[in-house]
Every structure is written in structure tokens, then in C-alpha cells.
Write a protein that holds these residues in place. Structure first.
Motif, mmCIF file in Angstrom:
data_model
loop_
_atom_site.group_PDB
_atom_site.id
_atom_site.type_symbol
_atom_site.label_atom_id
_atom_site.label_comp_id
_atom_site.label_asym_id
_atom_site.label_seq_id
_atom_site.Cartn_x
_atom_site.Cartn_y
_atom_site.Cartn_z
ATOM 1 N N ILE A 86 -9.893 -23.552 26.528
ATOM 2 C CA ILE A 86 -8.656 -23.675 25.757
ATOM 3 C C ILE A 86 -7.788 -24.795 26.336
ATOM 4 O O ILE A 86 -7.450 -24.771 27.519
ATOM 5 C CB ILE A 86 -7.866 -22.338 25.791
ATOM 6 C CG1 ILE A 86 -8.696 -21.203 25.188
ATOM 7 C CG2 ILE A 86 -6.519 -22.471 25.072
ATOM 8 C CD1 ILE A 86 -9.041 -21.366 23.726
ATOM 9 N N ASN A 87 -7.436 -25.769 25.488
ATOM 10 C CA ASN A 87 -6.574 -26.872 25.943
ATOM 11 C C ASN A 87 -5.163 -26.741 25.368
ATOM 12 O O ASN A 87 -4.362 -27.643 25.444
ATOM 13 C CB ASN A 87 -7.195 -28.228 25.559
ATOM 14 C CG ASN A 87 -6.453 -29.393 26.198
ATOM 15 O OD1 ASN A 87 -5.817 -29.231 27.233
ATOM 16 N ND2 ASN A 87 -6.505 -30.554 25.566
ATOM 17 N N THR A 123 4.651 -28.748 27.207
ATOM 18 C CA THR A 123 3.712 -29.841 27.476
ATOM 19 C C THR A 123 2.850 -30.204 26.264
ATOM 20 O O THR A 123 1.954 -31.035 26.383
ATOM 21 C CB THR A 123 2.799 -29.519 28.682
ATOM 22 O OG1 THR A 123 1.927 -28.439 28.323
ATOM 23 C CG2 THR A 123 3.601 -29.161 29.914
ATOM 24 N N SER A 124 3.126 -29.585 25.091
ATOM 25 C CA SER A 124 2.535 -30.042 23.818
ATOM 26 C C SER A 124 1.018 -30.146 23.827
ATOM 27 O O SER A 124 0.451 -31.245 23.941
ATOM 28 C CB SER A 124 3.088 -31.420 23.436
ATOM 29 O OG SER A 124 4.478 -31.372 23.337
ATOM 30 N N GLY A 125 0.364 -29.009 23.643
ATOM 31 C CA GLY A 125 -1.090 -29.014 23.751
ATOM 32 C C GLY A 125 -1.882 -29.230 22.481
ATOM 33 O O GLY A 125 -3.102 -29.323 22.529
ATOM 34 N N SER A 126 -1.221 -29.329 21.308
ATOM 35 C CA SER A 126 -2.032 -29.305 20.092
ATOM 36 C C SER A 126 -2.607 -30.671 19.729
ATOM 37 O O SER A 126 -2.027 -31.713 20.015
ATOM 38 C CB SER A 126 -1.205 -28.749 18.926
ATOM 39 O OG SER A 126 -0.398 -29.751 18.363
ATOM 40 N N GLU A 127 -3.755 -30.610 19.056
ATOM 41 C CA GLU A 127 -4.389 -31.834 18.543
ATOM 42 C C GLU A 127 -3.500 -32.501 17.504
ATOM 43 O O GLU A 127 -3.447 -33.720 17.396
ATOM 44 C CB GLU A 127 -5.722 -31.470 17.874
ATOM 45 C CG GLU A 127 -6.820 -31.049 18.822
ATOM 46 C CD GLU A 127 -7.390 -32.222 19.602
ATOM 47 O OE1 GLU A 127 -7.278 -33.383 19.136
ATOM 48 O OE2 GLU A 127 -7.942 -31.971 20.691
ATOM 49 N N ALA A 128 -2.810 -31.680 16.714
ATOM 50 C CA ALA A 128 -1.956 -32.236 15.654
ATOM 51 C C ALA A 128 -0.843 -33.081 16.260
ATOM 52 O O ALA A 128 -0.515 -34.162 15.758
ATOM 53 C CB ALA A 128 -1.368 -31.112 14.808
ATOM 54 N N GLU A 129 -0.269 -32.603 17.360
ATOM 55 C CA GLU A 129 0.779 -33.376 18.032
ATOM 56 C C GLU A 129 0.198 -34.665 18.612
ATOM 57 O O GLU A 129 0.789 -35.732 18.492
ATOM 58 C CB GLU A 129 1.441 -32.524 19.122
ATOM 59 C CG GLU A 129 2.258 -31.377 18.545
ATOM 60 C CD GLU A 129 2.763 -30.406 19.601
ATOM 61 O OE1 GLU A 129 1.921 -29.819 20.322
ATOM 62 O OE2 GLU A 129 3.992 -30.234 19.698
ATOM 63 N N ALA A 130 -0.956 -34.552 19.229
ATOM 64 C CA ALA A 130 -1.596 -35.746 19.801
ATOM 65 C C ALA A 130 -1.790 -36.818 18.728
ATOM 66 O O ALA A 130 -1.622 -38.012 18.982
ATOM 67 C CB ALA A 130 -2.925 -35.368 20.440
ATOM 68 N N GLY A 131 -2.135 -36.390 17.503
ATOM 69 C CA GLY A 131 -2.380 -37.340 16.428
ATOM 70 C C GLY A 131 -1.144 -38.122 16.011
ATOM 71 O O GLY A 131 -1.256 -39.218 15.445
ATOM 72 N N GLN A 140 -3.664 -31.771 33.449
ATOM 73 C CA GLN A 140 -3.073 -33.115 33.532
ATOM 74 C C GLN A 140 -1.693 -33.154 32.880
ATOM 75 O O GLN A 140 -0.825 -33.910 33.301
ATOM 76 C CB GLN A 140 -3.986 -34.156 32.852
ATOM 77 C CG GLN A 140 -5.165 -34.559 33.709
ATOM 78 C CD GLN A 140 -4.721 -35.050 35.074
ATOM 79 O OE1 GLN A 140 -3.906 -35.962 35.194
ATOM 80 N NE2 GLN A 140 -5.238 -34.432 36.130
ATOM 81 N N ARG A 141 -1.502 -32.344 31.848
ATOM 82 C CA ARG A 141 -0.175 -32.282 31.224
ATOM 83 C C ARG A 141 0.852 -31.717 32.217
ATOM 84 O O ARG A 141 1.998 -32.140 32.237
ATOM 85 C CB ARG A 141 -0.213 -31.424 29.956
ATOM 86 C CG ARG A 141 -1.029 -32.041 28.821
ATOM 87 C CD ARG A 141 -0.625 -31.484 27.466
ATOM 88 N NE ARG A 141 -0.658 -30.034 27.410
ATOM 89 C CZ ARG A 141 -1.749 -29.299 27.139
ATOM 90 N NH1 ARG A 141 -2.912 -29.882 26.899
ATOM 91 N NH2 ARG A 141 -1.673 -27.986 27.093
ATOM 92 N N TYR A 142 0.423 -30.777 33.039
ATOM 93 C CA TYR A 142 1.345 -30.227 34.036
ATOM 94 C C TYR A 142 1.607 -31.213 35.178
ATOM 95 O O TYR A 142 2.693 -31.243 35.740
ATOM 96 C CB TYR A 142 0.871 -28.856 34.534
ATOM 97 C CG TYR A 142 1.344 -27.759 33.607
ATOM 98 C CD1 TYR A 142 2.654 -27.280 33.691
ATOM 99 C CD2 TYR A 142 0.518 -27.248 32.615
ATOM 100 C CE1 TYR A 142 3.110 -26.301 32.830
ATOM 101 C CE2 TYR A 142 0.967 -26.266 31.742
ATOM 102 C CZ TYR A 142 2.270 -25.795 31.848
ATOM 103 O OH TYR A 142 2.731 -24.837 30.991
ATOM 104 N N VAL A 143 0.607 -32.018 35.512
ATOM 105 C CA VAL A 143 0.836 -33.078 36.508
ATOM 106 C C VAL A 143 1.912 -34.030 35.991
ATOM 107 O O VAL A 143 2.860 -34.386 36.699
ATOM 108 C CB VAL A 143 -0.473 -33.841 36.808
ATOM 109 C CG1 VAL A 143 -0.194 -35.103 37.609
ATOM 110 C CG2 VAL A 143 -1.470 -32.930 37.515
ATOM 111 N N ARG A 144 1.773 -34.401 34.725
ATOM 112 C CA ARG A 144 2.774 -35.286 34.119
ATOM 113 C C ARG A 144 4.150 -34.597 34.063
ATOM 114 O O ARG A 144 5.173 -35.201 34.359
ATOM 115 C CB ARG A 144 2.334 -35.682 32.707
ATOM 116 C CG ARG A 144 3.330 -36.595 32.004
ATOM 117 C CD ARG A 144 2.850 -36.970 30.596
ATOM 118 N NE ARG A 144 3.920 -37.599 29.835
ATOM 119 C CZ ARG A 144 3.945 -38.876 29.461
ATOM 120 N NH1 ARG A 144 2.952 -39.675 29.775
ATOM 121 N NH2 ARG A 144 4.966 -39.370 28.781
ATOM 122 N N ALA A 145 4.139 -33.311 33.680
ATOM 123 C CA ALA A 145 5.408 -32.574 33.581
ATOM 124 C C ALA A 145 6.126 -32.556 34.932
ATOM 125 O O ALA A 145 7.348 -32.711 35.003
ATOM 126 C CB ALA A 145 5.145 -31.152 33.093
#
Lengths: 447, 447
Positions: free
Chosen positions: A329-330, A128-136, A148-153
Motif C-alpha cells: 500500500i502506497n 503527504t498525499s499518497g494518491s495516484e490521482a494527486e500525483a497526476g 520517501q514522502r515522510y522523509v520529505r515531510a
């Protein structure tokens, strides 16, 4: 001869020059080959010759480390696994793909395609890709909080499984004389309209040999375990002690019944980074040698990322500062828990903690002889802590070669691991059934 | 012997059982192999043995035809091309990927990866996905009008080219002794903040052998031509007559200078569906045989899609009804123009128009002897209508085998086509330079 004992499942987790963070500096490794497909093809063949169930590639959607000292970069999983499928015959091929920064149609299509290309050997490690770097790197997509990432998953999986089922197995008719290509009553629009996705379907590739790729999950947080109990067929997990591993195993297996699933439908595979020596002393020396090649700034940056606190101003030979607490922790919540438990249990300094994590980023490291390591694997496997292992060679290719040549035969002698492939697909290796098509008893939409 | 004459570029466009819409019903074709990678590997080897520059796979993100009678379905391009890269050495590998339903980070990563895996043979056919069926599979993404899709495509290319350049060629240092993995001054965040995308970068794969994949474009509308003049290095185009093809060629080539580009930096490759016979009469018979295998309902549905009007209630042997006009078309505008021009110029009935389109969906079909077809190709090539051709075999594998065995040697005898590969990468086959890194003279962001 039929094998009556319960059998281990062994996955090899391939990571650049090896899992130890100093592997790229270690003698005999080939870090300059990280974008050369022939390197990965060579590793895949070693693993296939040793009858591993599967090969797994981790992935992330950003460089998230200290690029001066090393980074997880490299080839993208779908292209890499497909190029491996072309030169292997038996081994399963598991890739990491995020549900947060992808569209379900693309992911369903690519896995169906990889499953066709490999003739039934595809597996999906769902992250579910939790890092800020990925978000960027996906700034136009909303950055979601952990749950919310798990809801989407979950909705993502609903859509992909419906897309994989949008073609019945017998949908292609191919009656050339009569001019009938497909039976429209066996190809369905799925009309998914959810909170996150709206997807009409059907998929534009027929149902694949395995129906679905084998679904793998690696999150061990509460959200992760709940998701796994519903969807996962294999779990990669980091467990440091037999007791913790047994607790995790029992916990996850007990959750399956509420989804109508049997405990055998989910394989639990703790990570194991085996540093193999001809004697225990030689193995320990090798571990020491690897640890001495680590670069403190790099380990500190990795640890700072795991704990989500900047450690750069604290003395390496002192204790950790006050930490944010798991609820803040996100990213990877279960890894945060594991690392803080390890720190407390073993009363480590920051430098010692970095060394303990260097081999497997929180996964279990054993340095010892083949017999010693096989004993440990057997103990976990027979005492209710695992269904097999996620084998993480500390350095490559030699670390994998030694596992293949020294530990696999030992497990085979003990009757714990196959001597030959008996199945053709990854589902068959893992003794998992092919999913029934969820639409088969319902009427189809006509095209 | 050096070859002094200007050389053709030949791409083979692979489509399931062949380009003729009745190919799957034609003798000798293998439509049941459409999800078997060995079928595509066999075709790739035939093309590579004949020294084709490249192989191209079309793609769409929906089944958009009459599934009872045939459809464009099959393996996904990245996975398929990567599995072909693993078993070929020279031929370029071009895949269709949409800028409308993708994120630039994913697309940049996958093409960089395919380019590494193939050691410099990747090409990207950039499409903007105009169909309603595709929009329905990505319902959470806004469905864009024609010119808005090109606005998005342009920004998409800005981002992907910056991501490909985010690693300098010399960024990987790999000094194992000193412990330096990469030079942070040669790895850059791109900080793209545009109307559509926000992407921080850098990419998580080093710069690939070609720098960028060869950029290909197939839209021939005004928006498409403007986009091509800015970005494309090859164009696949449908042209029915020498005069039209010359006009298109001159028009597009003349647009390049306003972007500081030389006309040779863009190769124009009209589609050609060659139905080859030992005599012209035999070729015409074969064409007739193929046309008689078409299914009118299917052709009518395809024609209805192209013209965006429902033709199902009109007599096949009569004229077309009143059409919507090109300004109302939100799909493939240039194909609409081509079909309506063809209809008017040749004064066809609906049935005749369907037959004229059955071979190549608007691309030029020639039925004749190898010498006759080679004459036609030479005429277009030498009279300023093309730089080579997009070869679309009407049925496979035989249609490709005959082109390889009968037309290629004829072109070689005439000095128009290579006898051996002289370059290693697709850029070298196409005589295109490797793009300079746009960031090389600017200071880097430190990590």
C-alpha cells in the motif's frame, strides 16, 4: 469558578454536506452550497457558539472518487479558512496542506499569514498525499513512495519551522523618528541546504501570534506515528474500539519522551461520527435511512481505493477477494489496516463493510441518544483512549446543531468541556505552549 | 440615468503604509498595522464606498530591501484577499501570484476558490519573479532567465485556463432523488503534457462565477507586452509622460488583433501617485516633506536593485556610473528602461533620481489640487493614453481617503467615473466578457 477536572478538546471536522457518504441526498442538507462561503460561515458560527476548540477542513489535490455519485471537491483551505477567520473570533482554524506537492516557503508564508489574520488561531494538518490521482496533477514533481514522502515531510517541517523563526518577535522596531524599521540582528537568513530543499530565507512576514500554527497529523502508520511523535501537537485518528484506541494512545504518547517532549504536548483526537436520536431506536433508524441512500457503485469505488484492489467484479453479498497486503500500500496504510481488521473481526460481506464505512470512512460511528453518546465519549476520555474528539457530523448543518445543542451541554454538565473560551489562541484552547524561537541564542546574519 | 460617456476604470493599489518609501515615517500612517487584517479591511471599505473597480496587492517571495530601513513584507495575497472578500460586497480583489515558483494546479484552485468566495471578484496579477532573492527561497526550482520565465508563464496559463474549464458550468447536477451528483460528460481530464508541466486534471473545484479571474499583467518589456497581448485583460504600467503613455497604449492595443482580440478586451491602467493639497503649493510642500523623510541608504539600495549595479560607493550628488545595459537585466527590464530614460531626460543627480522614484518607484507622481490631478487624469484618459488608472496612494489611509473624497467626486461630476456599481463581478466592472469554456464543443473523458 475554576475548572479542576481535565478538559476535553473538541474539533469539528467539516466536510461538504456531512461525513456520511449519502449526506448530500439526506433531507435538510445543503449540498448545492458547497462553494458558497456563507454556508461554511454559518457552520463555523454554530461551532464557535458551542465553544469548540477548532474547526478542521480536509483537503486533497484531485477529485478521486466517482464524480457521477459524489466527490470530495470544494473550496481550497487557505482561502476558505481566511474567509472564516474574518467572521469568527475564537475558534481555531485547521487546514490540510500537503508537504509532497508544495514548497516550504509558500506554506510557511500562508500559515504565518493566516495566523496573523486570525490573531493566533491557525492549525496545519500535515499530509503527504499518497494518491495516484494527486500525483497526476503534479506530474513534474517526482511521485514518492510512502516512506520517501515522510522523509520529505520531515525536511519540509525543518524548513518551515526555521522560516517561522527567521523573525524574532521583537524584530520590528518601527522607530519612525530615527528611521529604523526593523532590527537586522533579529531577522535571519536560514541557509537551509538539504537533500530535498534549498531555502535561503528569511520569511517575508514577521513571526505570527502563535509562533507556529498548531501542528496536526492524521497518519497512523509507523512512519506517521514516528513523524507525529517528533512534530505533531494534535492527531486526528480513526479508532474503532476502546481497546485499539487505548493501545494507539499509549503507543504514541510513549514515543514523545525520546524527542524530549511531555505526553501532554500532543493531543490525541479519535474521530467520532455521532448519529443522534431522541431514543436509541430513532438513532438506529436514521443510520439505516442514511445507509439506504448510499450508492453501491460509489462505496465500492471508495473501498477499492482504500484497499488498492478493483472490487467491481465481486458480488456485493460475498467476501472480499485476496488483498495486496499492507507492504504494497502506497496510500493510507493505517486505514488499510483498520478496514481489514474490521472486516475480519466482524466477518462482514462487501456490502456490509461498505455500510460500516459509509458514516465515517473508517472512523467510529455511534448511533444513539445524547446521553449514550456522551457516556461513550467520557469512557474513552477517562480510560486513556483520547484527549478529546474529532467530531464528524454525519449530515450538515443539523448533525452539528444537534451535537452543539445536545451533547456539548451534557459534557459541560459533567465538567468535561468548557462553558466559555478562556484563551485567545488555538494553542491556548489546546493548552499548548507557544514555541520558543530556535535562533534566539545564536548570532544573526546581517542584511 | 444612463451614462453615455466612456468610463474610467480605477484600481487602488494598497501597499503597507503607502507607496511613498517614507510613508511609514509620515504623520498619520499606521505602519505597525501591516499584519492586522482590520487595517486592510478598513482600506477596502474606503475604496468600495468610493466605487473603485478593484483593489490590488503587490507581492514578492522574498524580503529584498534594506530591512533596517523598511521592506515590502506582510500578509500573503490569497489569505489577505479572502479575508477582504468576507467583509466587502462589490470591489474586485486582485492579487499577485508568480508563475515561476508555483504549480498551476495550486494557483488555478486558489483563484477558483477566491472567485467563489468573493462571488466573482477575483483578479490575478501574473508575475514571473525575477529577483535573485526570490530564487534563493526556491533553490530546488531552476532559476530561469527573463525570456525563459515568460515561456514558463505561457505554458502555466495554458494549464490554468484548461483547469478552470475542466468543469462545465452545468456539470453539477445534484439530483438527490436519482442519486446523481455530477454529469461526468461535463467534467474533463485535461491531459496536459508540455515542456514544463504535466497535469492530468480535472480541477477539484467547479467552474467559478467569472470562469477565469480577471488576468492582469504588469511587465512592460517586449516579452511582457507579447504575453499581455495574448492573455492580459488589464495592464498595470509605469509611464512618466503623456507621450510615452500614448505610445505604450497604441503599441499594446495594436498587438491584440493578431490573437483575435478586440482592443477593448484589455484595459491599460498607468500608475498614478497623487499627492493632494488644497493648493498646488501645499501639495508640493507635502511632497517635499515626504522626500525629506526618505533614507538615502534605502533609496540607493532600491535604485541599485533596479539598475543592477552597486551604487553605494558613488557620491549622491553626482551622476550615475556606467550601467550594465538592458540586455544584461534579468529582473524588471521595462523599469530599468524607464529609470534610465528619466535620468537622461531630466539630467538628474543620483539623489535627485532617488527622490523622483521615492513616491512610486518609477510610477508617475503628481502633487497638486484635486482639480489639477483630475485634469491630468482626464487628459490621459481622453487622449489615448489610458483606460483608467492604478491609483497608488502615497500614504495611508489619508492619501486614499482624500482621493476618494476629493478626486473621485470630481471625476464623477465630469461623467468619467461611475456613481454606483452597476455590475456584480470584477469582469462586469471592467466591462469584460465571461470567457467561454474552451472544451464545450469537444467530447469529454469519462470518469
Amino acid at each position: 469558578m475554576t475548572q479542576s477536572l481535565r478538559q476535553m478538546n473538541l474539533n469539528v471536522f467539516i466536510l461538504n454536506a456531512g461525513h456520511h457518504e449519502a449526506a448530500w441526498r439526506y433531507k435538510g442538507t445543503e449540498p448545492h452550497q458547497m462553494t458558497d462561503i456563507r454556508y461554511f460561515q454559518k457552520l463555523a458560527k454554530i461551532a464557535e457558539d458551542a465553544k469548540f476548540d477548532s474547526l478542521f477542513l480536509a483537503d486533497g489535490l484531485a477529485i478521486n472518487n466517482h464524480i457521477r455519485y459524489g466527490s470530495f471537491i470544494g473550496l481550497e483551505p487557505f482561502t476558505l479558512l481566511s474567509a472564516l477567520a474574518a467572521v469568527t473570533q475564537h475558534i481555531g482554524l485547521i487546514g490540510t496542506v500537503s508537504t509532497t506537492y508544495n514548497e516550504p516557503f509558500h506554506v510557511a508564508r500562508k500559515f504565518a499569514s493566516l495566523d496573523h489574520i486570525s490573531r493566533g488561531r491557525a492549525g496545519w494538518n500535515i499530509v503527504t498525499s499518497g494518491s495516484e490521482a494527486e500525483a497526476g496533477n503534479f506530474g513534474s514533481v517526482p511521485h514518492l513512495e510512502h516512506s520517501q514522502r515522510y522523509v520529505r515531510a520531515k525536511e519540509f517541517l525543518e524548513v518551515t519551522t526555521r522560516l517561522w523563526d527567521s523573525w524574532e518577535d521583537e524584530a520590528i522596531v518601527m522607530d519612525r523618528r530615527a528611521g529604523q524599521f526593523a532590527d537586522p540582528s533579529k531577522v535571519r537568513e536560514i541557509h537551509h541546504e538539504g537533500d530535498v530543499f534549498s531555502v535561503r530565507g528569511p520569511l517575508n512576514v514577521p513571526r505570527s501570534p502563535q509562533g507556529y500554527p498548531v501542528l496536526v497529523q492524521a497518519g497512523s502508520s509507523e512512519d506517521g506515528k514516528a513523524f507525529a511523535a517528533r512534530y505533531a501537537e494534535a492527531i486526528f485518528t480513526a479508532q474503532q474500539t476502546l481497546e485499539e484506541a487505548k493501545r494507539f494512545y499509549t503507543d504514541v504518547k510513549s514515543r514523545l519522551s525520546s524527542y524530549g517532549r511531555h505526553p501532554d504536548e500532543l493531543k490525541i483526537l479519535p474521530g467520532i461520527c455521532a448519529i443522534i436520536g431522541d431514543t436509541d431506536a430513532e438513532a438506529k433508524e436514521k443510520e439505516q435511512e442514511l445507509n439506504e441512500l448510499t450508492i453501491p457503485e460509489y462505496g465500492l469505488k471508495q473501498l477499492s481505493n482504500m484497499l488498492q484492489v478493483d472490487l467491481s467484479s465481486f458480488p456485493l453479498d460475498g467476501p472480499l477477494p485476496e488483498l495486496p497486503g499492507i507492504e504494497r500500500i502506497n496510500g493510507n496504510k493505517s486505514r488499510y489496516q483498520l478496514v481489514t481488521d474490521l472486516y475480519t473481526r466482524e466477518q462482514l460481506t462487501i456490502r456490509e463493510l461498505i455500510h460500516r464505512l459509509a458514516g465515517g470512512r473508517g472512523h467510529r460511528v455511534i448511533a444513539g441518544t445524547p446521553a449514550h453518546i456522551a457516556d461513550e465519549l467520557e469512557a474513552w476520555f477517562t480510560q486513556g483512549a483520547s484527549d478529546g474528539f474529532n467530531v464528524m457530523p454525519p449530515y450538515l448543518p443539523e448533525g452539528l446543531e444537534r451535537f452543539a445543542q445536545q451533547i456539548v451541554p451534557e459534557l459541560q454538565r459533567r465538567g468535561l468541556f468548557r462553558r466559555e473560551y478562556t484563551g485567545a489562541t488555538l494553542r491556548e484552547h489546546f493548552n499548548l505552549s507557544r514555541p520558543a524561537n530556535q535562533f534566539v541564542s545564536t548570532p544573526a546574519v546581517q542584511h
